[in-house]
Design a protein around this motif. Sequence first.
Motif, PDB file in Angstrom:
ATOM      1  N   MET A 457       0.829  -1.207   0.000  1.00 28.33           N
ATOM      2  CA  MET A 457       0.000   0.000   0.000  1.00 28.33           C
ATOM      3  C   MET A 457       0.864   1.258   0.000  1.00 28.33           C
ATOM      4  N   THR A 458       1.941   1.236   0.753  1.00 27.79           N
ATOM      5  CA  THR A 458       2.838   2.400   0.783  1.00 27.79           C
ATOM      6  C   THR A 458       3.477   2.623  -0.577  1.00 27.79           C
ATOM      7  N   LEU A 459       3.925   1.538  -1.209  1.00 29.50           N
ATOM      8  CA  LEU A 459       4.511   1.666  -2.546  1.00 29.50           C
ATOM      9  C   LEU A 459       3.482   2.174  -3.549  1.00 29.50           C
ATOM     10  N   ALA A 460       2.236   1.696  -3.445  1.00 22.15           N
ATOM     11  CA  ALA A 460       1.192   2.147  -4.373  1.00 22.15           C
ATOM     12  C   ALA A 460       0.925   3.641  -4.210  1.00 22.15           C
ATOM     13  N   VAL A 461       0.818   4.098  -2.968  1.00 23.10           N
ATOM     14  CA  VAL A 461       0.586   5.528  -2.737  1.00 23.10           C
ATOM     15  C   VAL A 461       1.770   6.343  -3.249  1.00 23.10           C
ATOM     16  N   GLY A 462       2.991   5.871  -2.966  1.00 20.60           N
ATOM     17  CA  GLY A 462       4.171   6.573  -3.464  1.00 20.60           C
ATOM     18  C   GLY A 462       4.207   6.638  -4.975  1.00 20.60           C
ATOM     19  N   TYR A 463       3.809   5.541  -5.631  1.00 21.83           N
ATOM     20  CA  TYR A 463       3.815   5.531  -7.096  1.00 21.83           C
ATOM     21  C   TYR A 463       2.795   6.519  -7.653  1.00 21.83           C
ATOM     22  N   ILE A 464       1.625   6.583  -7.027  1.00 21.33           N
ATOM     23  CA  ILE A 464       0.612   7.534  -7.492  1.00 21.33           C
ATOM     24  C   ILE A 464       1.110   8.971  -7.318  1.00 21.33           C
ATOM     25  N   VAL A 465       1.723   9.263  -6.162  1.00 22.56           N
ATOM     26  CA  VAL A 465       2.284  10.607  -5.948  1.00 22.56           C
ATOM     27  C   VAL A 465       3.366  10.912  -6.994  1.00 22.56           C
ATOM     28  N   TYR A 466       4.210   9.907  -7.267  1.00 16.55           N
ATOM     29  CA  TYR A 466       5.279  10.061  -8.271  1.00 16.55           C
ATOM     30  C   TYR A 466       4.683  10.416  -9.636  1.00 16.55           C
ATOM     31  N   GLU A 467       3.659   9.684 -10.054  1.00 14.79           N
ATOM     32  CA  GLU A 467       3.053   9.916 -11.357  1.00 14.79           C
ATOM     33  C   GLU A 467       2.324  11.256 -11.402  1.00 14.79           C
ATOM     34  N   VAL A 468       1.634  11.618 -10.323  1.00 12.93           N
ATOM     35  CA  VAL A 468       0.893  12.884 -10.311  1.00 12.93           C
ATOM     36  C   VAL A 468       1.859  14.065 -10.413  1.00 12.93           C
ATOM     37  N   VAL A 469       2.942  14.027  -9.640  1.00 17.20           N
ATOM     38  CA  VAL A 469       3.927  15.118  -9.692  1.00 17.20           C
ATOM     39  C   VAL A 469       4.574  15.182 -11.068  1.00 17.20           C
ATOM     40  N   SER A 470       4.964  14.026 -11.608  1.00 16.37           N
ATOM     41  CA  SER A 470       5.571  14.002 -12.944  1.00 16.37           C
ATOM     42  C   SER A 470       4.585  14.500 -13.994  1.00 16.37           C
ATOM     43  N   LEU A 471       3.330  14.116 -13.847  1.00 16.90           N
ATOM     44  CA  LEU A 471       2.309  14.543 -14.810  1.00 16.90           C
ATOM     45  C   LEU A 471       2.141  16.056 -14.794  1.00 16.90           C
TER      46      LEU A 471
END
Length: 764
Positions: A457-471
């Motif tokens: 779950m932590t990795l999933a949240v981090g990945y979503i934050v990563y993609e949102v910031v990059s986007l």
Amino acid sequence: MIHLIRAALTATLLLLIVLGPVSAQGQASTSPDAAAQETTLPDPLTPEAVREMVARMSDDQVRGMLLDRLDAVAQEESQDTPAATGQTLFATLHSWWTAFYTNVLDAVVKLPHLVSEEGKVIAGFVASFGGAAGVMTLLGLIALTVGIAYVVEQVAERLTKAWRKNADPTETATLRESVTFLFRRFMREIFGLIIFYFAARIVGRLIMTPEQLVFAAPLMTYLIWWPRLAAAVSRFILAPKQSSMRLVNVNDQTARFLMRHQVGLVILAGLTIFMVDFNLTQRGSLSEIRLGFWLDSAVYLYVIFIAWKARDGLSDMMRGTDPDRTEFDEWVARGYPYFAVGVAAAMWVIVTTMTGLGKTAQILLGAHYVTMFWLLAAPALDTVIRGLVRHLVPPMIGEGPVAERAYVSTKRSYIRIGRVIMSGIVLILIARSWDISIADFSAARQGFGTDLIEFLMTLAVGYIVYEVVSLWINRQLAKEQTSAAPLDEESASDGGGAGGSRLATVLPLLRVTAQIAIVVIFSLLAIGTLGIDITPLLAGAGILGLAIGFGAQKLVADVVSGIFFLIDDAFRVGEYVEVDGTMGTVEKISIRSMQLRHHLGLVHTLPYGEIPKITNFSRDWVIMKLKFTVPFDVDPEKVRKIFKKIGQQMLEDERFKDDFLEPFKSQGVSAIDDVGITIRGKFMAKPGTQFMIRKEIYNRVQEAFEANGIEFARREVRVAIPGLEHAEDLSEADKEAIGAAASGVVQAQIENDQKGGGQKQDDR
């Protein structure tokens, strides 16, 4: 106080004796007190007898018996779960394998007796309802209930028809129109099913007895209501009769095939659950009949048949209609039919093993079918995500290759975010079907399973934050990069462009920095959820950073210098600069260096710490001065008028009028030499456009001079030789000496012009 303690001990002992395990009654007491060892329990063991016994006992005897009971309970509980705590992985796998193959072998052995044993169950059912006449009456009541409920459904639909207007589909319907039409039709069918359900319940309760409802309710639910719901869902997704409205990329034949067999699959699954429930209700032995095993196996074989028969159509469905498919999308599309076959086979193995282990509580509720459904639907949902992103993603900003790359990158980011969210939802739905909730794991906080879930779950949240910031950064960068007017190839090859905005220069570094920070932070948080202490990691990272700082002072100086250059806005990507004699266009910047592309193609990499100063030729505006040398007899005023006319014509030219900040005009005579008169002109323009303007001005000045009879001055060398009137009498040696003298004068003049008074010459 003694009486309170005695009362508490008495109550505790009473609970342990009455509610405790029966097997503890025969165990010997381990209390050292002799009186406690001789105490025996009354027979019969009633609450009144226990109170009388405790009233006759001393405090030590009560305490001793209480300790005996607590020890017995603890010992029995420890003996209940030895395998769960001490069994090795190999032993667990062996027990699973044993449960699997013994279950299959048992079903095969009992297959010849299936019909006869099931006949006994049905005979018992018929006898319980008073024979064949009673069963026929029951079936007639069920048919009557279904008929009345269907009539009520049709009447309700007719009465509400005026409220549910839905235009007929067209061949050129947009996605919004298609979804609207299909959703409204789907909601009409759901409305009818709800009316049918409640009407059937009311009619059934009115005309049937409770014993009859026990049989009729599951029959109508599993074999009538579920298939109709499956048909409604299939019509919404596949639209077998409206190809222009279809939400998935399949042909008509595949759409009709999938709809028919999806309904058939639901009927078979419902029949399996109904027959198992029927046998349990009639007190039939499932272990002797094994009907559930064979019906359940038929469900998985049916799934395999559908996936294999429609494999080409399923692959087309997975590909979708998005032209920006990746190799991963194509690989998923080709492998989806085989994935479906593998899921069906894996679920058969899992269910068979769990049945062999006796864990059938959730299986009887259909949890395995829910799991299989969502596993098979997950890749299809991925296709839905790609289709939605294609139609809902913001439009492309600007035009050209940069805008197209940014648009495609934005789409892929949205798709990846959607995939992570979809995977989480699917896992939650599967867990709920098995009566597992994340809240239970979080509350328990026991075992590696809980840590693993929190880790994921932590990795999933981090990945979503990563993609949102990059986007967000990529969108801003695309906007900045495409907002500036692009230069044509001829202009761009000269260098000296205006460059991008300040954001376009800083955003790439901000993106890299943010991505690294997100990866590091969420990686440490994820590691911490596994029970690993991250404090030593942080301390080690600090020490490592210190060591790097002392050992790489030059690197630190480069990074710090680059930060201050960016703060000062000294240069931007695309600008033409000079750094200590090195000239070029800023092509790329990193944390420690910048790359300059010379207009002749050379690439220079310069660390920030080695830059003493930067001369920027592309900031805000540029002034270009042009020199023209004409003979001595040319009127400078005439040349001024020609320059002014050319300047006005250039301002009216659509190609150049927006690039001028000041028009081309004459600056008068700037020098007189032994060749002629040097007249200078100048103009002010936007950075990056000056070279194209200069070329056009040269062409127009040449045409204007030719039209007005003005020639450019030519360099001449005159050698005065006494007695030249007798040139025909000169010897070859004299002619060579005269030529060498003239060449020396010309070369000296060329070298002087190249020096330009100590100024650099532009080799462009």
